[in-house]
Design an enzyme around this catalytic site. Structure first.
Site, mmCIF file in Angstrom:
data_model
loop_
_atom_site.group_PDB
_atom_site.id
_atom_site.type_symbol
_atom_site.label_atom_id
_atom_site.label_comp_id
_atom_site.label_asym_id
_atom_site.label_seq_id
_atom_site.Cartn_x
_atom_site.Cartn_y
_atom_site.Cartn_z
ATOM 1 N N LYS A 133 59.494 -13.999 36.764
ATOM 2 C CA LYS A 133 58.879 -13.594 35.487
ATOM 3 C C LYS A 133 58.129 -14.759 34.847
ATOM 4 O O LYS A 133 58.569 -15.904 34.951
ATOM 5 C CB LYS A 133 60.000 -13.166 34.524
ATOM 6 C CG LYS A 133 59.941 -11.698 34.161
ATOM 7 C CD LYS A 133 61.131 -11.276 33.328
ATOM 8 C CE LYS A 133 61.019 -11.704 31.876
ATOM 9 N NZ LYS A 133 62.086 -11.134 31.034
ATOM 10 N N LYS B 264 73.888 -18.775 30.842
ATOM 11 C CA LYS B 264 73.644 -19.885 29.917
ATOM 12 C C LYS B 264 74.825 -20.839 29.824
ATOM 13 O O LYS B 264 74.638 -22.032 29.620
ATOM 14 C CB LYS B 264 73.299 -19.361 28.521
ATOM 15 C CG LYS B 264 71.910 -18.748 28.451
ATOM 16 C CD LYS B 264 71.454 -18.613 27.022
ATOM 17 C CE LYS B 264 70.047 -18.019 26.961
ATOM 18 N NZ LYS B 264 69.656 -17.686 25.584
ATOM 19 N N LYS C 94 59.009 -18.773 29.203
ATOM 20 C CA LYS C 94 58.810 -19.870 28.263
ATOM 21 C C LYS C 94 59.377 -21.163 28.814
ATOM 22 O O LYS C 94 58.943 -22.242 28.480
ATOM 23 C CB LYS C 94 59.595 -19.620 26.960
ATOM 24 C CG LYS C 94 59.272 -18.399 26.188
ATOM 25 C CD LYS C 94 60.034 -18.477 24.843
ATOM 26 C CE LYS C 94 60.218 -17.112 24.218
ATOM 27 N NZ LYS C 94 60.790 -17.162 22.878
#
Ligand code: TRP
Length: 333
Positions: free
Chosen positions: A196, A113, A199
């Site tokens: 995966k 991140k 979102k």
């Protein structure tokens, strides 16, 4: 000792089928097996990256609504918003004094991140795992269901608990055990069987949102990527075909059956037929969830009352734990 389960999700974006089948459904099973469960919406974590402050409140409600619509029963489980239980932040400060920088620097999620420019990453993002440890230890949770990507954070929480117990010579904190769901429940992107369902993936066609209407669900499964072969006729064959495997897995988990049973029923048929059956099944299972979510979001009084009551019962556990921690640490009171 009865199990005490704690898990949380961030109010960052809409929940999707992967969150439902991979996490939420499991939470509901644990609740219905009679464990004591606490489920949080971790808004303090959500603000460690850029976020829309005009939308945070609504996003928080939406996650809580999804929990309830998905089967978390507020009369059985404690459902709370992290920021409404101030003990989380208070405990985090204390735990921060027993967390080594080196360990935080090794957290892969922080590295991902923060990206290349670590100097500009916030202290909030860096210390995110300490807050997560506080979430868990504050309730003396015995078991924490998490995805594979949170394993490292949970390991850190275990280390912090042990460090506290050792440093203060007190067998106080419960060292929590992870519950990591096997591969069976991993729901992958509808566009790429090796990624995966997420979102944050750009294409909305890659995921089924819990707020999608039946038309959208049908369309997304119809367009889901597959190879040119028919539905696999053996597990072995399925395992070498990620997209086929993903659709079969989704079907099996939704129908609460095994991949073998799905292969027995559909093996050798074209994907057109299978995708139609899968859409019907998904619409059937998701429509009541979407409907309940819309009801809860339509008039938020009921939801807000549930969350206020949840905060009170969460604090009933959290407050004596924090009190004991400050006593052990020697504070004047
Ligand atoms: N970090 C977790 C995630 O992004 C969310 C989380 C915060 C959590 N606190 C937690 C999960 C405590 C389990 C227990 O998925």
């Amino acid at each position: 000792m009865t199990k005490r389960i704690l898990s949380c999700m961030q109010p960052t974006a809409h929940l999707h089928l992967g969150n439902y089948l991979g996490a939420l459904k499991n939470w509901v099973d644990l609740q219905n097996d009679g464990a004591q469960c606490l489920y949080g919406v971790v808004d303090l974590h959500a603000i460690t990256v850029a976020y829309d402050h005009t939308h945070l409140k609504q996003a928080t409600r939406e996650i809580a609504a999804a929990y309830i619509a998905g089967g978390v029963d507020p009369s059985k489980s404690t459902l709370f918003v992290q920021s409404s239980v101030p003990e989380h932040s208070q405990l985090m400060w204390l735990l921060g004094t027993m967390t080594q920088l080196g360990k935080l620097e090794r957290m892969t999620q922080f590295k991902d991140k923060a990206g290349k420019d670590k100097e500009r990453a916030s202290m909030g993002l860096f210390s995110y795992p300490v807050l997560m440890a506080a979430d868990i230890l504050l309730y003396q949770a015995t078991h924490v269901p998490v995805g594979e990507d949170q394993k490292q954070h949970l390991e850190l929480a275990r280390e912090i608990a042990s460090t506290f117990n050792h440093r203060y010579d007190a067998e106080f904190f419960t060292v929590p055990e992870p519950i990591i769901k096997g591969e069976g429940a991993r729901v992958m992107s509808l566009r790429d069987g090796n990624a995966k369902m997420s979102k944050s993936a750009e294409s909305d066609m890659s995921r089924i949102n819990l707020t999608d209407d039946p038309d959208a669900i049908v369309k997304k499964f119809r367009k889901a990527k597959t190879d040119s072969e028919p539905v696999p006729e053996s597990i072995e064959n399925m395992n070498s075909r990620p997209e086929a495997k993903n659709l079969i897995t989704i079907y099996a988990v939704l129908a609460e059956t095994s991949p073998e049973a799905v292969i027995n029923e559909f093996g050798g048929q074209g994907f057109g037929t299978f995708k139609a059956a899968l859409s019907d099944l998904a619409v059937d299972k998701l429509a009541p969830i979407t409907k309940r979510m819309n009801e809860l979001m339509g008039d938020t009084d009921e939801l807000d009352n549930i969350l206020a009551a949840g905060a009170r019962s969460a604090r009933e556990i959290a407050s004596p734990v924090l009190d004991e921690v400050t006593t052990i640490m020697g504070f004047w009171k």
